[in-house]
Scaffold this active site. Structure first.
Site, PDB file in Angstrom:
ATOM      1  N   ASP A 121       0.836  -1.207   0.000  1.00 60.03           N
ATOM      2  CA  ASP A 121       0.000   0.000   0.000  1.00 60.03           C
ATOM      3  C   ASP A 121       0.870   1.256   0.000  1.00 60.03           C
ATOM      4  O   ASP A 121       1.995   1.237   0.488  1.00 60.03           O
ATOM      5  CB  ASP A 121      -0.909  -0.025   1.245  1.00 60.03           C
ATOM      6  CG  ASP A 121      -2.054   0.967   1.130  1.00 60.03           C
ATOM      7  OD1 ASP A 121      -2.322   1.466   0.020  1.00 60.03           O
ATOM      8  OD2 ASP A 121      -2.679   1.254   2.174  1.00 60.03           O
ATOM      9  N   ASN A 125     -10.700  -3.181  -6.494  1.00 62.31           N
ATOM     10  CA  ASN A 125      -9.869  -2.255  -7.284  1.00 62.31           C
ATOM     11  C   ASN A 125     -10.437  -1.924  -8.667  1.00 62.31           C
ATOM     12  O   ASN A 125      -9.993  -0.983  -9.319  1.00 62.31           O
ATOM     13  CB  ASN A 125      -8.430  -2.780  -7.439  1.00 62.31           C
ATOM     14  CG  ASN A 125      -7.604  -2.651  -6.175  1.00 62.31           C
ATOM     15  OD1 ASN A 125      -6.667  -3.404  -5.938  1.00 62.31           O
ATOM     16  ND2 ASN A 125      -7.933  -1.676  -5.332  1.00 62.31           N
TER      17      ASN A 125
HETATM   18  C1  FPP Z   1      -1.815   0.134  -3.329  1.00 57.66           C
HETATM   19  O1  FPP Z   1      -1.434   1.465  -3.460  1.00 57.66           O
HETATM   20  C2  FPP Z   1      -1.256  -0.704  -4.403  1.00 57.66           C
HETATM   21  C3  FPP Z   1      -1.988  -1.350  -5.344  1.00 57.66           C
HETATM   22  C4  FPP Z   1      -3.469  -1.275  -5.387  1.00 57.66           C
HETATM   23  C5  FPP Z   1      -1.393  -2.132  -6.417  1.00 57.66           C
HETATM   24  C6  FPP Z   1      -0.073  -2.800  -6.145  1.00 57.66           C
HETATM   25  C7  FPP Z   1       0.462  -3.278  -7.431  1.00 57.66           C
HETATM   26  C8  FPP Z   1       1.746  -3.218  -7.842  1.00 57.66           C
HETATM   27  C9  FPP Z   1       2.863  -2.757  -7.007  1.00 57.66           C
HETATM   28  C10 FPP Z   1       2.093  -3.602  -9.238  1.00 57.66           C
HETATM   29  C11 FPP Z   1       1.790  -5.015  -9.716  1.00 57.66           C
HETATM   30  C12 FPP Z   1       2.193  -6.108  -8.817  1.00 57.66           C
HETATM   31  C13 FPP Z   1       2.955  -7.208  -9.092  1.00 57.66           C
HETATM   32  C14 FPP Z   1       2.942  -8.296  -8.090  1.00 57.66           C
HETATM   33  C15 FPP Z   1       3.799  -7.390 -10.268  1.00 57.66           C
HETATM   34  P1  FPP Z   1      -2.534   2.595  -3.578  1.00 57.66           P
HETATM   35  O2  FPP Z   1      -2.669   2.960  -5.002  1.00 57.66           O
HETATM   36  O3  FPP Z   1      -3.800   2.162  -2.907  1.00 57.66           O
HETATM   37  O4  FPP Z   1      -1.828   3.738  -2.757  1.00 57.66           O
HETATM   38  P2  FPP Z   1      -2.512   4.911  -1.907  1.00 57.66           P
HETATM   39  O5  FPP Z   1      -3.272   4.256  -0.778  1.00 57.66           O
HETATM   40  O6  FPP Z   1      -1.335   5.707  -1.436  1.00 57.66           O
HETATM   41  O7  FPP Z   1      -3.399   5.669  -2.850  1.00 57.66           O
END
Ligand code: FPP
Length: 263
Positions: A37, A85
């Site tokens: 996150d 998501n």
């Molecule tokens: C949360 O940050 C992260 C995600 C919803 C996606 C995570 C995915 C990756 C790192 C890329 C793909 C993964 C792999 C395993 C290759 P957020 O966007 O919710 O952050 P925020 O809470 O700060 O807005």
């Protein structure tokens, strides 16, 4: 895995080396699950579009997957995309899927070199054919590997998983008297895997966000303020060291002579 094997990969004299030397290799978590996150906040702090946070987060994925395998972790599960998501903007979803496909293509060699078996947990059939195709290649090419199992949770929801398991229980004709917690576990996406011993969440949020709801019943939770794109081997080692200090009781009591009433 041994300390020597891990140290062979860590720059001598680095803070990571000092952390690695403190790890008890007889008491490693068998399964580590991570809620990645803070990608959006990482990007916002740099006045960049949110997707740049996801892009940077791939470097963390790469580092953590290889570090976990070298450490000797049996199962690593990363929460990459939840069933919730899909509510995000289409462009962000497309970027996440593109990053995932690119990761698999570019990192297949690293997975093979480290004897890592790759698998997906979640409602994979709802993903687009091009994503499924890339995932299937990764799964097929690594299926004979005997080292760490790397689960990517994709289109995953903990409640959805329990509903899917219940449907499979019914479809398999299991009768009520034969159904217990162990039997039910055989119908989960993680059938045959140990439950996570350690659940890590980055960016300081104190939530489980519908992740592995059944399996984290007794997981130790470690939350760090570090945003996912900044998360590296050092943080993983810190989490493992914190885990090794925990006193796991599974609802029982610590078997000390006093607690047991032994004089
Ligand atoms: C949360 O940050 C992260 C995600 C919803 C996606 C995570 C995915 C990756 C790192 C890329 C793909 C993964 C792999 C395993 C290759 P957020 O966007 O919710 O952050 P925020 O809470 O700060 O807005």
């Amino acid at each position: 895995m041994s300390l020597e094997q891990l140290l062979a990969w860590i720059p001598p004299g680095s803070p990571d080396e000092a952390l690695a030397r403190r790890v008890n290799f007889d008491q490693l978590p068998a399964h580590i699950a991570i809620i990645m996150d803070g990608n959006g906040r990482w990007a916002a702090q740099r006045h960049l579009p949110r997707v740049e946070g996801h892009r940077a987060g791939i470097d963390s994925v790469r580092d953590v997957v290889e570090s976990s395998a070298r450490l000797g972790i049996d199962v690593l599960t990363l929460y990459a995309f939840s069933v919730e998501n899909w509510k995000r903007p289409r462009t962000e979803i497309n970027t996440l899927m593109t990053l995932l496909k690119r990761y698999l293509r570019l990192e297949l060699g690293t997975l093979l070199k480290n004897n890592i078996r790759f698998q997906v947990i979640g409602r994979g059939d709802e993903l687009s054919p091009d994503v499924r195709h890339e995932l299937e290649i990764g799964i097929r090419q690594t299926e004979a590997n005997s080292g760490m199992l790397f689960n990517i949770a994709l289109n995953y929801g903990g409640r959805a998983e329990i509903v899917d398991a219940a449907r499979r229980v019914i479809a398999a004709g299991v009768c009520a008297d034969d159904l217990d917690e162990r039997k039910f576990g055989e119908f989960l996406y993680t059938a045959g895997q140990p439950d996570p011993d350690l659940l890590i969440r980055t960016s300081g949020e104190m939530r489980v966000s519908n992740f592995l709801l059944w399996q984290i019943a007794y997981s130790e939770i470690w939350v760090t303020e570090t945003l996912w794109p900044d998360f590296r081997r050092r943080h993983l080692l810190e989490a493992v060291l914190a885990y090794q200090k925990r006193d796991r009781r599974y609802g029982g009591i610590k078997p000390s002579p006093i607690a047991l009433g032994v004089k």
